[in-house]
Design a protein around this motif. Structure first.
Motif, PDB file in Angstrom:
ATOM      1  N   GLN A  91       0.812  -1.215   0.000  1.00 46.18           N
ATOM      2  CA  GLN A  91       0.000   0.000   0.000  1.00 46.18           C
ATOM      3  C   GLN A  91       0.845   1.265   0.000  1.00 46.18           C
ATOM      4  O   GLN A  91       0.551   2.206  -0.735  1.00 46.18           O
ATOM      5  N   PRO A 147       4.081   2.575  -3.367  1.00 48.44           N
ATOM      6  CA  PRO A 147       3.900   3.521  -4.484  1.00 48.44           C
ATOM      7  C   PRO A 147       3.999   4.987  -4.066  1.00 48.44           C
ATOM      8  O   PRO A 147       4.444   5.830  -4.837  1.00 48.44           O
ATOM      9  N   GLU A 154       2.026   8.144 -13.742  1.00 43.48           N
ATOM     10  CA  GLU A 154       1.520   6.802 -13.431  1.00 43.48           C
ATOM     11  C   GLU A 154       1.362   6.615 -11.927  1.00 43.48           C
ATOM     12  O   GLU A 154       0.334   6.116 -11.458  1.00 43.48           O
ATOM     13  N   LEU A 155       2.384   6.979 -11.181  1.00 49.60           N
ATOM     14  CA  LEU A 155       2.335   6.818  -9.723  1.00 49.60           C
ATOM     15  C   LEU A 155       1.300   7.745  -9.091  1.00 49.60           C
ATOM     16  O   LEU A 155       0.598   7.351  -8.153  1.00 49.60           O
ATOM     17  N   ASP A 186      -1.446   8.785 -10.504  1.00 45.86           N
ATOM     18  CA  ASP A 186      -2.750   8.190 -10.814  1.00 45.86           C
ATOM     19  C   ASP A 186      -3.040   7.016  -9.884  1.00 45.86           C
ATOM     20  O   ASP A 186      -4.153   6.867  -9.377  1.00 45.86           O
ATOM     21  N   TRP A 187      -2.030   6.177  -9.654  1.00 43.72           N
ATOM     22  CA  TRP A 187      -2.218   5.007  -8.782  1.00 43.72           C
ATOM     23  C   TRP A 187      -2.535   5.448  -7.358  1.00 43.72           C
ATOM     24  O   TRP A 187      -3.479   4.954  -6.742  1.00 43.72           O
ATOM     25  N   THR A 188      -1.743   6.371  -6.832  1.00 39.54           N
ATOM     26  CA  THR A 188      -1.947   6.798  -5.450  1.00 39.54           C
ATOM     27  C   THR A 188      -3.292   7.498  -5.280  1.00 39.54           C
ATOM     28  O   THR A 188      -3.987   7.289  -4.286  1.00 39.54           O
ATOM     29  N   ALA A 236      -6.009   6.940  -7.118  1.00 35.04           N
ATOM     30  CA  ALA A 236      -7.036   5.890  -7.176  1.00 35.04           C
ATOM     31  C   ALA A 236      -7.096   5.126  -5.859  1.00 35.04           C
ATOM     32  O   ALA A 236      -8.175   4.797  -5.360  1.00 35.04           O
ATOM     33  N   PHE A 237      -5.942   4.849  -5.285  1.00 38.06           N
ATOM     34  CA  PHE A 237      -5.896   4.149  -4.000  1.00 38.06           C
ATOM     35  C   PHE A 237      -6.616   4.946  -2.932  1.00 38.06           C
ATOM     36  O   PHE A 237      -7.447   4.412  -2.188  1.00 38.06           O
ATOM     37  N   SER A 248     -10.334   4.911  -3.378  1.00 35.22           N
ATOM     38  CA  SER A 248     -10.954   3.586  -3.438  1.00 35.22           C
ATOM     39  C   SER A 248     -11.572   3.124  -2.125  1.00 35.22           C
ATOM     40  O   SER A 248     -12.151   2.062  -2.070  1.00 35.22           O
ATOM     41  N   LEU A 307      -7.423  -1.323  -0.825  1.00 34.95           N
ATOM     42  CA  LEU A 307      -6.831  -1.916  -2.026  1.00 34.95           C
ATOM     43  C   LEU A 307      -5.782  -2.952  -1.656  1.00 34.95           C
ATOM     44  O   LEU A 307      -4.909  -2.725  -0.850  1.00 34.95           O
ATOM     45  N   LEU A 329      -3.072  -5.603  -3.647  1.00 37.86           N
ATOM     46  CA  LEU A 329      -2.473  -5.997  -4.919  1.00 37.86           C
ATOM     47  C   LEU A 329      -1.976  -7.411  -4.860  1.00 37.86           C
ATOM     48  O   LEU A 329      -1.629  -7.935  -3.870  1.00 37.86           O
TER      49      LEU A 329
END
Length: 128
Positions: free
Chosen positions: A63, A66, A111-112, A114-116, A118-119, A122, A126, A128
């Protein structure tokens, strides 16, 4: 060692704090745009990570990693931005190499980020 979501948030806030400050009235440029992006991205992700930690605890490496990677990439971009246009002897080839690396790292930053994001949106469970 950074081993929690709170640590990751603190790292991001530290990077945001340490990005070279923008001068008053600094003209719009790719360099200025990137510095603003770094500060905004790191602040938002840093505060988000710390808020998450306050609600959910330490988190797992999957978690918070990232978030640490985001801080690391942002720090690297900030460092390279200091080297661009700030040299003793102008070297166009070196400047082009650095800008190419900055742009590549900026893709990873996106990218990172966007991931963080979204996390954090969410519900924070989350896995993975």
């Amino acid at each position: 060692m950074n081993e929690s979501m709170d640590d990751a948030g603190c790292c991001l806030l530290s990077v945001a704090w340490n990005v070279a400050p923008l001068a008053e009235g600094e003209s719009a440029s790719r360099r200025t745009e990137l510095r603003r992006t770094l500060v905004t991205t790191c602040r938002k992700a840093g505060h988000g990570a710390r808020d998450w930690a306050a609600r959910h605890g330490t988190g797992t490496e999957i978690q918070y990693r990232p978030f640490l990677q985001l801080a690391d990439v942002a720090y690297e971009i900030a460092t390279l931005l200091l080297l661009v246009e700030d040299f003793l002897v102008p070297d166009l080839e070196r400047e082009h190499r650095r800008w190419a690396e900055i742009e590549e790292l900026t893709t990873r930053l996106t990218e990172l980020a966007d991931w963080t994001s979204a996390f954090l949106l969410s519900g924070a469970s989350l896995r993975l």
